[in-house]
Design an enzyme around this catalytic site. Structure first.
Site, PDB file in Angstrom:
ATOM      1  N   LYS A  46     -39.064  21.902 -44.748  1.00  0.00           N
ATOM      2  CA  LYS A  46     -38.284  21.558 -43.549  1.00  0.00           C
ATOM      3  C   LYS A  46     -37.828  20.102 -43.593  1.00  0.00           C
ATOM      4  O   LYS A  46     -36.665  19.805 -43.354  1.00  0.00           O
ATOM      5  CB  LYS A  46     -39.149  21.783 -42.301  1.00  0.00           C
ATOM      6  CG  LYS A  46     -38.555  21.212 -41.036  1.00  0.00           C
ATOM      7  CD  LYS A  46     -39.417  21.458 -39.820  1.00  0.00           C
ATOM      8  CE  LYS A  46     -40.475  20.404 -39.571  1.00  0.00           C
ATOM      9  NZ  LYS A  46     -39.979  19.132 -39.016  1.00  0.00           N
ATOM     10  N   ASN A  47     -38.746  19.208 -43.895  1.00  0.00           N
ATOM     11  CA  ASN A  47     -38.402  17.787 -43.807  1.00  0.00           C
ATOM     12  C   ASN A  47     -37.520  17.315 -44.955  1.00  0.00           C
ATOM     13  O   ASN A  47     -37.000  16.201 -44.928  1.00  0.00           O
ATOM     14  CB  ASN A  47     -39.672  16.925 -43.737  1.00  0.00           C
ATOM     15  CG  ASN A  47     -40.337  17.032 -42.381  1.00  0.00           C
ATOM     16  OD1 ASN A  47     -39.802  17.663 -41.463  1.00  0.00           O
ATOM     17  ND2 ASN A  47     -41.505  16.420 -42.241  1.00  0.00           N
ATOM     18  N   CYS A 147     -41.842  12.037 -27.637  1.00  0.00           N
ATOM     19  CA  CYS A 147     -42.290  13.373 -27.986  1.00  0.00           C
ATOM     20  C   CYS A 147     -43.792  13.383 -27.828  1.00  0.00           C
ATOM     21  O   CYS A 147     -44.396  12.362 -27.505  1.00  0.00           O
ATOM     22  CB  CYS A 147     -41.895  13.731 -29.411  1.00  0.00           C
ATOM     23  SG  CYS A 147     -42.800  12.790 -30.612  1.00  0.00           S
ATOM     24  N   ARG A 152     -42.240   6.895 -30.598  1.00  0.00           N
ATOM     25  CA  ARG A 152     -41.355   7.041 -31.755  1.00  0.00           C
ATOM     26  C   ARG A 152     -39.952   6.454 -31.552  1.00  0.00           C
ATOM     27  O   ARG A 152     -38.963   7.186 -31.474  1.00  0.00           O
ATOM     28  CB  ARG A 152     -41.234   8.523 -32.150  1.00  0.00           C
ATOM     29  CG  ARG A 152     -42.567   9.118 -32.536  1.00  0.00           C
ATOM     30  CD  ARG A 152     -42.445  10.569 -32.892  1.00  0.00           C
ATOM     31  NE  ARG A 152     -42.096  10.787 -34.263  1.00  0.00           N
ATOM     32  CZ  ARG A 152     -41.950  11.990 -34.799  1.00  0.00           C
ATOM     33  NH1 ARG A 152     -42.122  13.050 -34.072  1.00  0.00           N
ATOM     34  NH2 ARG A 152     -41.636  12.130 -36.062  1.00  0.00           N
ATOM     35  N   ASP A 335     -48.846  14.464 -41.161  1.00  0.00           N
ATOM     36  CA  ASP A 335     -48.493  15.843 -40.807  1.00  0.00           C
ATOM     37  C   ASP A 335     -49.578  16.857 -41.195  1.00  0.00           C
ATOM     38  O   ASP A 335     -49.426  18.047 -40.912  1.00  0.00           O
ATOM     39  CB  ASP A 335     -47.160  16.237 -41.457  1.00  0.00           C
ATOM     40  CG  ASP A 335     -45.968  15.637 -40.727  1.00  0.00           C
ATOM     41  OD1 ASP A 335     -46.159  15.083 -39.627  1.00  0.00           O
ATOM     42  OD2 ASP A 335     -44.841  15.720 -41.259  1.00  0.00           O
ATOM     43  N   ARG A 427     -41.078  25.973 -35.054  1.00  0.00           N
ATOM     44  CA  ARG A 427     -40.191  24.894 -35.504  1.00  0.00           C
ATOM     45  C   ARG A 427     -40.404  24.612 -36.987  1.00  0.00           C
ATOM     46  O   ARG A 427     -39.470  24.185 -37.666  1.00  0.00           O
ATOM     47  CB  ARG A 427     -40.487  23.606 -34.719  1.00  0.00           C
ATOM     48  CG  ARG A 427     -40.050  23.647 -33.288  1.00  0.00           C
ATOM     49  CD  ARG A 427     -40.225  22.281 -32.668  1.00  0.00           C
ATOM     50  NE  ARG A 427     -39.638  21.266 -33.539  1.00  0.00           N
ATOM     51  CZ  ARG A 427     -39.934  19.977 -33.499  1.00  0.00           C
ATOM     52  NH1 ARG A 427     -40.805  19.534 -32.635  1.00  0.00           N
ATOM     53  NH2 ARG A 427     -39.358  19.132 -34.327  1.00  0.00           N
TER      54      ARG A 427
HETATM   55  C1  UD1 Z   1     -40.896  11.929 -40.461  1.00  0.00           C
HETATM   56  C2  UD1 Z   1     -41.220  13.410 -40.509  1.00  0.00           C
HETATM   57  C3  UD1 Z   1     -42.459  13.699 -39.692  1.00  0.00           C
HETATM   58  C4  UD1 Z   1     -43.624  12.824 -40.162  1.00  0.00           C
HETATM   59  C5  UD1 Z   1     -43.213  11.359 -40.203  1.00  0.00           C
HETATM   60  C6  UD1 Z   1     -44.260  10.449 -40.818  1.00  0.00           C
HETATM   61  C7  UD1 Z   1     -39.046  14.441 -40.759  1.00  0.00           C
HETATM   62  C8  UD1 Z   1     -37.967  15.252 -40.162  1.00  0.00           C
HETATM   63  N1  UD1 Z   1     -40.088  14.139 -39.989  1.00  0.00           N
HETATM   64  O1  UD1 Z   1     -40.641  11.597 -39.109  1.00  0.00           O
HETATM   65  O2  UD1 Z   1     -42.796  15.077 -39.859  1.00  0.00           O
HETATM   66  O3  UD1 Z   1     -44.712  12.953 -39.270  1.00  0.00           O
HETATM   67  O4  UD1 Z   1     -42.010  11.196 -40.976  1.00  0.00           O
HETATM   68  O5  UD1 Z   1     -44.566  10.884 -42.113  1.00  0.00           O
HETATM   69  O6  UD1 Z   1     -39.015  14.111 -41.921  1.00  0.00           O
HETATM   70  N2  UD1 Z   1     -41.029   3.981 -36.052  1.00  0.00           N
HETATM   71  C9  UD1 Z   1     -40.631   2.892 -35.326  1.00  0.00           C
HETATM   72  N3  UD1 Z   1     -39.299   2.565 -35.322  1.00  0.00           N
HETATM   73  C10 UD1 Z   1     -38.373   3.290 -36.017  1.00  0.00           C
HETATM   74  C11 UD1 Z   1     -38.785   4.399 -36.764  1.00  0.00           C
HETATM   75  C12 UD1 Z   1     -40.138   4.715 -36.766  1.00  0.00           C
HETATM   76  O7  UD1 Z   1     -41.433   2.219 -34.687  1.00  0.00           O
HETATM   77  O8  UD1 Z   1     -37.187   2.951 -35.960  1.00  0.00           O
HETATM   78  C13 UD1 Z   1     -42.467   4.341 -36.097  1.00  0.00           C
HETATM   79  C14 UD1 Z   1     -42.753   5.716 -35.540  1.00  0.00           C
HETATM   80  O9  UD1 Z   1     -42.929   5.686 -34.141  1.00  0.00           O
HETATM   81  C15 UD1 Z   1     -44.041   6.051 -36.261  1.00  0.00           C
HETATM   82  C16 UD1 Z   1     -43.837   5.420 -37.635  1.00  0.00           C
HETATM   83  O10 UD1 Z   1     -42.831   4.434 -37.444  1.00  0.00           O
HETATM   84  O11 UD1 Z   1     -45.135   5.460 -35.619  1.00  0.00           O
HETATM   85  C17 UD1 Z   1     -43.410   6.368 -38.744  1.00  0.00           C
HETATM   86  O12 UD1 Z   1     -42.317   7.124 -38.303  1.00  0.00           O
HETATM   87  P1  UD1 Z   1     -41.216   7.711 -39.290  1.00  0.00           P
HETATM   88  O13 UD1 Z   1     -41.691   7.610 -40.694  1.00  0.00           O
HETATM   89  O14 UD1 Z   1     -39.903   7.098 -38.963  1.00  0.00           O
HETATM   90  O15 UD1 Z   1     -41.207   9.235 -38.868  1.00  0.00           O
HETATM   91  P2  UD1 Z   1     -39.961  10.214 -38.739  1.00  0.00           P
HETATM   92  O16 UD1 Z   1     -38.935   9.877 -39.768  1.00  0.00           O
HETATM   93  O17 UD1 Z   1     -39.541  10.318 -37.332  1.00  0.00           O
END
Ligand code: UD1
Length: 448
Positions: A46-47, A147, A152, A335, A427
């Protein structure tokens, strides 16, 4: 930097996400206590699939993606792209090939707005921002909001795109981004690892003028896979798999044909289900090289894991306590934290499970406790003292991976468990009950 009101980016929403899969309010009834035994084929990731689908926006050619799983999140991304004007068609697999094939063509994009109604269902919707901005010079994308697993924010995505020359404003809950003269390559240093921000910047930089260096980039295999697909579309990218990605922008990208890798999180989840039940399961079509840390931790917890090419056999005569901490790849993935905790709930001895990626990813703990688990939370760590038996209960899924942890606990528990709100599970897990039942699980879906 534009005068953002960052409080908007970090505002929290209610824990109960509005995501609804095809399953509506279905629940799963599980009668536990039986070891799983048999073979299960792993689906497409999925990711990996979600950012790949968004990357179709970068070209007027056709992007063919093979091995796309049947998941609610894929349906959400399809709706999002279709409302932008992308044509998306799916073909069923032939000759025993796994997964469906999607053909996406963004030649007729007539709308660069990603509306709240779709983005709120799935945070990964924000992955259209980089491609839209890079190809059309503008995008209007709803802020995803919070969420169940934390606030996030998307500040890293926005700061990075600004460094490539985008102008970004926030208007009525929307990110309004523009780059009328196109984006320009730059050095972007991420203060911490973000998968989504790395993916948005990678796709944007592919069509920027000049060279972009992404430092402290996410090394998750899904990022590397996106980079490989972009290369097949004509992008120039170096450093795949490392923490610095160098992208030399090109004027245009073309279509490509790309195979989505197997889902490492589904693989790990099913391996933990097998171990938690003391079963003997072989996962077929897996990429065990993407799960080294996971299999190491499971091995320390007593699992016997035999790898033979794309086949992974998992047995577990007894579960032992082990300490686990989530980290960016190649560390133990966040995850799989909830699923590992379910497996450890019946371990001999105690385990310390530490979540270092998300601030509030312990929603499964109260539900596991209702099934008899002995878990105490101390900030970002959970102390799991193994119990002899778990007992079935009516429990509530709160997010995607928490749902799977409840299913694992239910399979290992005595008696009957009903897991409500299975739409969270749908999902990210394709036909879970159809995969588990042939391995001896007593599991059935109750339409809600
Ligand atoms: C992706 C995955 C999700 C997984 C996560 C971490 C997808 C579709 N989803 O989510 O399943 O749990 O990686 O491996 O691939 N953060 C900030 N600012 C930002 C972006 C992130 O503070 O602009 C923080 C987030 O709140 C979190 C951390 O950084 O605490 C990591 O998040 P991130 O790696 O960005 O996760 P996703 O890409 O949303």
């Amino acid at each position: 930097m534009a005068p953002h009101d960052l409080s908007v980016l970090t505002a929290s929403r209610t824990a109960d996400s509005p995501n609804r899969g095809a399953g509506g309010m279905d629940s799963l009834r599980i009668r536990g206590g039986k070891p799983l035994s048999g073979e299960i084929r792993v689906g497409g990731a999925k990711n990996a699939a979600l950012p790949l689908m968004a990357a179709a926006l970068l070209t007027d050619g056709t992007l063919t993606l093979r091995n796309i799983p049947r998941l609610a999140d894929i349906a959400t991304m399809t709706s999002l792209l279709e409302q932008h004007g992308v044509t998306v068609s799916f073909e069923e697999p032939t000759n025993g090939a796994p997964g469906r094939t999607a053909k996406l063509c963004a030649a007729g994009v007539d709308n660069t707005t990603a509306p709240y109604d779709i983005v709120r269902k799935m945070r990964a919707s924000v992955l259209v921002l980089g491609p839209l901005l890079a190809r059309f010079g503008r995008a209007r994308v709803s802020l995803p909001g919070g969420c169940a697993i934390g606030t996030r924010p998307v500040d890293l995505h926005l700061k990075g795109l600004e460094q490539l020359g985008a102008e970004i404003d926030l208007d009525q809950g929307y990110i309004v981004a523009s780059a009328p003269k196109g984006l320009t390559g730059a050095d972007v240093v991420f203060p911490f690892v973000s998968v989504g921000a790395t993916e948005n910047l990678l796709t944007a930089a592919a069509l920027a003028r000049g060279v972009t260096r992404l430092k402290n980039a996410a090394r998750e295999p899904e990022v590397g896979d996106l980079a490989e697909c972009l290369k097949a579309m004509g992008a120039r990218i170096e450093g795949i798999g490392a923490d610095t990605l160098t992208i030399e922008g090109v004027d245009a990208l073309s279509g490509a044909d790309h195979l989505v890798p197997p889902d490492r999180i589904e693989t790990g989840s099913l391996a933990m289900a097998a171990a938690a039940t003391g079963g003997d399961v072989t996962l077929v079509g897996a990429r065990p090289d993407m799960l080294e840390q996971v299999f190491r931790a499971m091995g320390q917890a007593g699992a016997v894991i035999d790898v033979d090419g794309d086949r992974v056999r998992v047995r577990c005569p007894r579960v032992l306590g082990v300490d686990v901490m989530t980290e960016p790849y190649p560390g133990f993935p966040t995850d799989l934290q909830a699923q590992m905790m379910a497996m450890l709930a019946r371990a001999e001895g105690a385990s310390m499970v530490t979540e270092s990626i998300f601030e509030n990813r312990f929603m499964h703990v109260p539900e596991l406790s209702r099934m008899g688990a002995n878990i105490n939370l101390h900030g970002r760590s959970a102390m799991v003292r193994g119990v002899n038996r778990l007992t079935g209960a009516e429990v509530m899924a709160t997010d995607l991976r928490a749902s799977m942890s409840l299913v694992i606990a239910a399979l290992a528990a005595e008696g009957e468990t009903v897991v409500n709100r299975v739409y969270h599970l749908d999902r990210g897990y394709e036909r879970l009950e159809d995969k588990l039942a042939p391995c001896g699980a007593e599991i059935e879906r109750i339409a809600g």
